[in-house]
Design an enzyme around this catalytic site. Structure first.
Site, PDB file in Angstrom:
ATOM      1  CD  GLU A 272      -2.753  -1.281   0.029  1.00 42.12           C
ATOM      2  OE1 GLU A 272      -3.113  -0.167  -0.555  1.00 42.12           O
ATOM      3  OE2 GLU A 272      -3.077  -2.196  -0.695  1.00 42.12           O
ATOM      4  CD1 TRP A 275      -1.145  -0.194  -4.118  1.00 41.84           C
ATOM      5  CD2 TRP A 275      -1.604   0.855  -5.861  1.00 41.84           C
ATOM      6  NE1 TRP A 275      -2.028  -1.291  -4.974  1.00 41.84           N
ATOM      7  CE2 TRP A 275      -2.051  -0.411  -6.048  1.00 41.84           C
ATOM      8  CE3 TRP A 275      -1.872   1.820  -6.642  1.00 41.84           C
ATOM      9  CZ2 TRP A 275      -2.767  -0.841  -7.153  1.00 41.84           C
ATOM     10  CZ3 TRP A 275      -2.330   1.366  -7.897  1.00 41.84           C
ATOM     11  CH2 TRP A 275      -2.880   0.132  -8.314  1.00 41.84           C
ATOM     12  CD1 TRP A 303     -22.777  16.728 -16.819  1.00 40.60           C
ATOM     13  CD2 TRP A 303     -21.934  16.120 -14.580  1.00 40.60           C
ATOM     14  NE1 TRP A 303     -23.116  17.796 -15.682  1.00 40.60           N
ATOM     15  CE2 TRP A 303     -22.803  17.452 -14.394  1.00 40.60           C
ATOM     16  CE3 TRP A 303     -21.590  15.605 -13.490  1.00 40.60           C
ATOM     17  CZ2 TRP A 303     -23.143  18.073 -13.451  1.00 40.60           C
ATOM     18  CZ3 TRP A 303     -21.975  16.040 -12.280  1.00 40.60           C
ATOM     19  CH2 TRP A 303     -22.604  17.296 -12.013  1.00 40.60           C
ATOM     20  CG  ASN A 338      -8.288   1.886   0.335  1.00 36.57           C
ATOM     21  OD1 ASN A 338      -8.298   2.660  -0.364  1.00 36.57           O
ATOM     22  ND2 ASN A 338      -8.259   0.553  -0.090  1.00 36.57           N
ATOM     23  CD1 TRP A 356     -13.729  10.849 -13.730  1.00 43.43           C
ATOM     24  CD2 TRP A 356     -12.308  11.868 -12.312  1.00 43.43           C
ATOM     25  NE1 TRP A 356     -12.580  11.344 -14.706  1.00 43.43           N
ATOM     26  CE2 TRP A 356     -11.731  12.031 -13.721  1.00 43.43           C
ATOM     27  CE3 TRP A 356     -11.403  12.158 -11.394  1.00 43.43           C
ATOM     28  CZ2 TRP A 356     -10.529  12.509 -14.118  1.00 43.43           C
ATOM     29  CZ3 TRP A 356     -10.157  13.120 -11.719  1.00 43.43           C
ATOM     30  CH2 TRP A 356      -9.866  12.991 -13.141  1.00 43.43           C
ATOM     31  CD1 TRP A 379     -11.406  10.502  -5.443  1.00 41.60           C
ATOM     32  CD2 TRP A 379     -13.316  10.148  -6.473  1.00 41.60           C
ATOM     33  NE1 TRP A 379     -12.503  10.791  -4.589  1.00 41.60           N
ATOM     34  CE2 TRP A 379     -13.662  10.441  -5.194  1.00 41.60           C
ATOM     35  CE3 TRP A 379     -14.351   9.847  -7.312  1.00 41.60           C
ATOM     36  CZ2 TRP A 379     -14.853  10.416  -4.761  1.00 41.60           C
ATOM     37  CZ3 TRP A 379     -15.898   9.699  -6.761  1.00 41.60           C
ATOM     38  CH2 TRP A 379     -15.866   9.930  -5.482  1.00 41.60           C
TER      39      TRP A 379
END
Ligand SMILES: Cc1cc2nc3c(=O)[nH]c(=O)nc-3n(C[C@H](O)[C@H](O)[C@H](O)COP(=O)(O)OP(=O)(O)OC[C@H]3O[C@@H](n4cnc5c(N)ncnc54)[C@H](O)[C@@H]3O)c2cc1C
Length: 459
Positions: A272, A275, A303, A338, A356, A379
Site C-alpha cells: 500500500e 501505491w 456526467w 479505504n 469523478w 478516484w
C-alpha cells in the site's frame, strides 16, 4: 569567518526525523526554519478546513521540536505560490542566508513554484538544495525495459522492490543541536477546528500511532477491508503532512519482521505504501492530471447532470446504508476507510453517473489526509480512467459489499444509528416499510438498472 546559515522551508515534511532538507542544512551550519501558509492556494486546491487545522497544529509541534535543537521556526501567511517565492527570496535577503534547503513536492503547481524559486535564487548567487523527503525511492529511479515510465502497478512494484533491495535506503537521524540563539519567532495563526481527539498532531503522535499499528501488521491483510475493525494504521494524515515519513514507516516494518527481507517484501502494508509512491510517480510523468484531465486520453467521460444525486451522496442520504455510513464517517471524522472510499467513488461515478472530478473535489474539501496524488489516483482507479484503473465493468454493488465487508452491520449501526434495530440481513438494504418507520430515505437509484445503464455507457 562568518558561519554558514541556511533557510529550511518546511512544507509537507513537518518533522525533524528523516528530514533530508533539515538534516543536510544542519550539517552545514545554522538553520532558520520557515513555514508559509498559502491561503488562497489552499482554497484553489480545495484543502479541507480539518486538514488546514491539522497542519497548523503540526507546525506548532514541529516548532517545539526544532526549538529543542536551537532552531527557530517562523510561520507567515502568503496569498499563493507566487507570493511564496517572493517571501522566501525576501527572507533569504533579510537573514542574509547562504541559501535555501527544501524537500520536493511533486504536483505540477508545486514543482513550478520550486523551479521558479531556484531560478531567482541562483540568479542572486544563492544556493538551492532540493531533496526527496516525501518518497522512499527518488522519483524516476525505475522505468520499464524500454526506459519508459510505468503505467501499471505490479511491474512498477517489482522494480521498486529491486531498487530498494540494492540501495539499502534508511531514514536519516534527527540533526544535532545547533549553536544558535533563538530570538522572537513569527507565528501566523491559521488554526481550524477538527477532531483533535482522533488526530493528535505532531511527530510524536505519528510515531505512537505507528507503534500501536505494528503489532497488528500480521493481521493487516485479513482485517484491512473490514471497516468495523481498526485494522489499518490510520497514518494517512500524518504521512500527508509529513509528520512521519514513508521511509520511517517501512523501516519499522522491517524491524517488526526482525530483518526477514523475504517476508518484508511480500507484506501487504508495504504494498500500500508503494501505491502511494506509484501515484506520485504518475503525477510527475503525466502533468495533464494536474489540469483535471484523465490519465487515459481516450477515457469515457460520464456526467448525467442529475445534480440532486450528487447532493444526496454529499449529504449521506443515498438510501444505501453502507454508502451513507461511509459518507458520515468522512464528514464526522475527516477520514474514510479505504474499502469505503472505493465503494462511494464507484457508486457516485458509475451508478449515479456523476463526473469523478466532482467526487475528487468533495473528498479534498473534507479529508484530513487529502493528498492530490493519492486522491486523484484513487478516484481515477475507481472510475476506470486512471493508471492501472479498475476495468470499466468492475462496479461494486453497495449491497453485496455491505454483506461481505460489514456482515453484522457493525459499522452501519455505529454511523447510521437509526438502522441499529434491524437484523443482520435487512440492515444492508431495508424494506420500504422499515425505511418509513425508521425515518431512513428510499434508495436514490435502482441498483440493477443503474448498473445496466453504466455498462451500456462505458463499454
Ligand atoms: C477514491 C479514493 C480516494 C483516496 N484519497 C486519498 C487521499 O486523499 N489521501 C491519502 O493518503 N490516501 C487516499 N486514498 C488511499 C487510501 O484510501 C488511504 O491512504 C487509506 O485509506 C488511509 O488509511 P490508513 O492510513 O489507515 O492506510 P493503511 O492501510 O494503513 O496504509 C498505509 C499508508 O499507505 C498509503 N496508502 C494506502 N492505500 C493507498 C492507496 N490505495 N493509494 C495510495 N496510498 C495508499 C497511505 O499513505 C496510508 O496511510 C484514496 C483512495 C481512494 C479509493
Amino acid at each position: 569567518m562568518r558561519k554558514n546559515i541556511n533557510l529550511v522551508w518546511f512544507r509537507n515534511d513537518l518533522r525533524v526525523g528523516d528530514n533530508p532538507a533539515l538534516f543536510y542544512a544542519a550539517e552545514q551550519g545554522a538553520v532558520i526554519g520557515i513555514y508559509l501558509e498559502p491561503v488562497e492556494q489552499r482554497e484553489a486546491h480545495d484543502d479541507a478546513p480539518c486538514k488546514i487545522g491539522f497542519i497548523y497544529d503540526s507546525v506548532n509541534e514541529l516548532r517545539k521540536k526544532l526549538n529543542k535543537l536551537n532552531i527557530p521556526l517562523h510561520s507567515f501567511k502568503v496569498k499563493d505560490y507566487q507570493q511564496s517565492v517572493e517571501k522566501i527570496v525576501q527572507l533569504v535577503e533579510q537573514y542574509n542566508t547562504d541559501g535555501v534547503y527544501f524537500n520536493n513536492e511533486y504536483p505540477f503547481n508545486e514543482r513550478n513554484r520550486d523551479d521558479e524559486l531556484e531560478k531567482v535564487l541562483l540568479g542572486k548567487g544563492k544556493e538551492v538544495k532540493r531533496f526527496d523527503g516525501d518518497v522512499i525511492i527518488p522519483p524516476n529511479s525505475v522505468s520499464t525495459g524500454k526506459g519508459e515510465p510505468y503505467k501499471v502497478f505490479t511491474p512498477y512494484k517489482k522494480s521498486w522492490i529491486e531498487f530498494h533491495k540494492t540501495q539499502g535506503i534508511s531514514p536519516l537521524p534527527i540533526p544535532s543541536k545547533q549553536d544558535f540563539k533563538i530570538e522572537k519567532q513569527h507565528d501566523y495563526d491559521f488554526g481550524h477546528d477538527y477532531r483533535k481527539d482522533l488526530w493528535p498532531a505532531g511527530e510524536l503522535a505519528a510515531q505512537d500511532r505507528l507503534k500501536e499499528f505494528l503489532p497488528k501488521a500480521g493481521y493487516y491483510k485479513e482485517h484491512r477491508d473490514i471497516p468495523a475493525v481498526k485494522g489499518t494504521s490510520m497514518l494517512s494524515p500524518y504521512l500527508t503532512v509529513g509528520a512521519i515519513s514513508a521511509k520511517q514507516c517501512i523501516e519499522s516494518l522491517l524491524e517488526w519482521y526482525e530483518g526477514d527481507q523475504e517476508a518484508f517484501y511480500l507484506d501487504t502494508w508495504l504494498s500500500e505504501i508503494i501505491w502511494r509512491e506509484f501515484y506520485r510517480q504518475i503525477i510527475i510523468d503525466n502533468p495533464q492530471i494536474s489540469y483535471h484531465l484523465p490519465f487515459k486520453k481516450d477515457a469515457k467521460e460520464v456526467w448525467n447532470g442529475q445534480h440532486e444525486l450528487f447532493e444526496k451522496w454529499c449529504q449521506a442520504e443515498t438510501g444505501f446504508p453502507l454508502i451513507d455510513a461511509a459518507m458520515r464517517q468522512l464528514i464526522q471524522t475527516g477520514w474514510m476507510h479505504n474499502r469505503l472510499r472505493m465503494n462511494v467513488a464507484m457508486f457516485l461515478n458509475k451508478l449515479c453517473l456523476i463526473d469523478w472530478r466532482e467526487g475528487e473535489a468533495f473528498f479534498m474539501r473534507h479529508l484530513i489526509d487529502g493528498d492530490f496524488a493519492s486522491n486523484n489516483g484513487g478516484w481515477q482507479w475507481c472510475s476506470s480512467t486512471g493508471a492501472d484503473g479498475a476495468p470499466y465493468f468492475r462496479i461494486m454493488s453497495p449491497i453485496t459489499q455491505s454483506q461481505r465487508f460489514d456482515p453484522q452491520g457493525k459499522f452501519i449501526r455505529k454511523l447510521v444509528p437509526e438502522l441499529a434495530s434491524l437484523n443482520n440481513k435487512d440492515i444492508h438494504f431495508p424494506t420500504s416499510q422499515q425505511r418509513k418507520e425508521l425515518g431512513y430515505p428510499e434508495p436514490i437509484i435502482d441498483y440493477k438498472e443503474a448498473r445496466k445503464a453504466a455498462l451500456a455507457l462505458l463499454s
